[in-house]
Scaffold this motif. Sequence first.
Motif, PDB file in Angstrom:
ATOM      1  N   LEU A 158       0.852  -1.192   0.000  1.00 63.74           N
ATOM      2  CA  LEU A 158       0.000   0.000   0.000  1.00 63.74           C
ATOM      3  C   LEU A 158       0.884   1.236   0.000  1.00 63.74           C
ATOM      4  CD1 LEU A 158      -3.065   0.724   0.264  1.00 63.74           C
ATOM      5  CD2 LEU A 158      -2.639   1.040   2.703  1.00 63.74           C
ATOM      6  N   ILE A 160       0.878   5.704  -0.288  1.00 64.47           N
ATOM      7  CA  ILE A 160       0.000   6.830   0.030  1.00 64.47           C
ATOM      8  C   ILE A 160      -0.707   7.197  -1.275  1.00 64.47           C
ATOM      9  CG2 ILE A 160      -0.086   9.229   0.807  1.00 64.47           C
ATOM     10  CD1 ILE A 160       2.476   8.619   2.456  1.00 64.47           C
ATOM     11  N   GLY A 161      -2.004   6.964  -1.328  1.00 67.50           N
ATOM     12  CA  GLY A 161      -2.766   7.253  -2.546  1.00 67.50           C
ATOM     13  C   GLY A 161      -2.586   6.234  -3.649  1.00 67.50           C
ATOM     14  N   ASP A 198       7.429   6.607  -2.027  1.00 68.09           N
ATOM     15  CA  ASP A 198       6.476   7.684  -2.266  1.00 68.09           C
ATOM     16  C   ASP A 198       7.055   8.570  -3.346  1.00 68.09           C
ATOM     17  OD1 ASP A 198       3.863   9.006  -1.279  1.00 68.09           O
ATOM     18  OD2 ASP A 198       5.284  10.614  -1.694  1.00 68.09           O
ATOM     19  N   SER A 205       1.067   8.586   6.095  1.00 67.86           N
ATOM     20  CA  SER A 205      -0.366   8.855   6.001  1.00 67.86           C
ATOM     21  C   SER A 205      -1.044   8.147   7.171  1.00 67.86           C
ATOM     22  CB  SER A 205      -0.905   8.361   4.659  1.00 67.86           C
ATOM     23  OG  SER A 205      -2.277   8.673   4.534  1.00 67.86           O
ATOM     24  N   GLU A 210      -6.362   7.179   4.077  1.00 66.69           N
ATOM     25  CA  GLU A 210      -6.207   6.309   2.901  1.00 66.69           C
ATOM     26  C   GLU A 210      -7.538   5.667   2.525  1.00 66.69           C
ATOM     27  OE1 GLU A 210      -3.436   6.144   0.898  1.00 66.69           O
ATOM     28  OE2 GLU A 210      -3.082   7.833   2.230  1.00 66.69           O
ATOM     29  N   LYS A 211      -8.299   5.260   3.543  1.00 60.50           N
ATOM     30  CA  LYS A 211      -9.598   4.636   3.250  1.00 60.50           C
ATOM     31  C   LYS A 211     -10.516   5.624   2.538  1.00 60.50           C
ATOM     32  CE  LYS A 211     -10.114   1.025   6.705  1.00 60.50           C
ATOM     33  NZ  LYS A 211     -10.824   0.608   7.918  1.00 60.50           N
ATOM     34  N   ASN A 214      -7.718   6.721  -1.083  1.00 62.79           N
ATOM     35  CA  ASN A 214      -6.867   5.842  -1.895  1.00 62.79           C
ATOM     36  C   ASN A 214      -7.737   4.967  -2.803  1.00 62.79           C
ATOM     37  OD1 ASN A 214      -5.168   3.765  -2.846  1.00 62.79           O
ATOM     38  ND2 ASN A 214      -3.796   4.033  -1.092  1.00 62.79           N
ATOM     39  N   SER A 349      -7.278  10.576  -7.815  1.00 66.26           N
ATOM     40  CA  SER A 349      -6.229   9.580  -8.019  1.00 66.26           C
ATOM     41  C   SER A 349      -6.406   8.846  -9.356  1.00 66.26           C
ATOM     42  CB  SER A 349      -6.254   8.604  -6.837  1.00 66.26           C
ATOM     43  OG  SER A 349      -5.357   7.573  -7.069  1.00 66.26           O
TER      44      SER A 349
END
Length: 385
Positions: A158, A160-161, A198, A205, A210-211, A214, A349
């Motif tokens: 995972l 960031i974004g 990143d 983050s 993120e939820k 992202n 995104s």
Amino acid sequence: MISNKYTGRTIPRRTDKIPGGDDMKKEELVFEQLNPDACRTYFVGSPATKEAALVDPLLGATEQYLSYLDRGGWSLRYVIDTHTHADHLSGGRLLSQRTGAEYAMHRKAGAKHASLRLTDGSALTLGGTILEAVETPGHTRDSITLKLPGRLLTGDFLFIGGAGRTDLPGGDPGEHWESLNRVIPSIDEATLIYPGHDYQGKRESVLREEKRTNANLEPRKREEYVAWLSAMRRPTPEWMVETVRANNDGPTDPSLTFMPQDAVSACMCAPAPALGLPELSVEEVRRLVASGGESGRLLLDVRQPDEYLGELGHVPGAILIPLPELPARLPEIEHYRGKRVIAICRSGSRSAKATVLLKEAGFEDVWNMNGGTLAWREKGFPVER
Ligand SMILES: [Fe+2]
């Protein structure tokens, strides 16, 4: 103990409860990110015992790490790779040779010199703290996320974004979906996220954020997720294949490199929303919409139909082509090639990926609407449903 055909001792899964959440403040850890660029190396140290771990070290930065350890009087106990890297050479073997630290990787990793093999729930002790390995395959089959008190070191599971590519050797978008849906719901939303890369200079983050933003964490069915990522497949460059091979052999020459200078978004799961991406604020798009001139520009919403028609709504006049369908449906917007195109999604995104995709397809005047429909709604601007 799980047996396997790979070298190194396997660290058993803990059967007792691993401290986390509120029971975790037994010891204040020293925690730092050591690299200046897109690749991230994390230092974790126990002030009580002066034992330390390095996560995802770069071969070329070995001397800097050694002098950092030396300056702080740290004893390196573990060097850990979160997965077999395809974009940079690992300093795991050399650091292990130079310091006597254990070199830990997932039990499926091809690294010939890893001395500890991790599986789901393997626990590494650092002073009074436990680093727990969580299996998170998808970017690679040997991907792990490290759980520390209040923090997740996610490697390329995972970002960031975003998330790591699933189209490199050993990657599997369906497996990635399963990892996300198995692991993320069990993690406290206040947990800090520290990715393996990143590309926009962000340090950390929070899972809650993120939820919200992202695209990889948006609720989707498995087949939708697989279709979404499969539409963004790119070939694996030869230099990445070489890098994986070298990492399995355990490179020890710090001057060695295979990565070309311009491969800045190597591990990103899609064309990266790179620095310098042309963006318009929601206010600028609002002014454009208010000024009319529909025939001279295209507002392109790249979400799924249920999002376009759903509660959040869409920017008035925006047409819908979901991102996974965009490559095949470019002929439908061919007449906008010389005109302004503004890509829009939920948070900015997916539309960033669409912007890169359209630019690569030869559309010249393409813009990403920064912050997406969420930002548009936050300003109270009108929507259609
Ligand atoms: Fe990676």
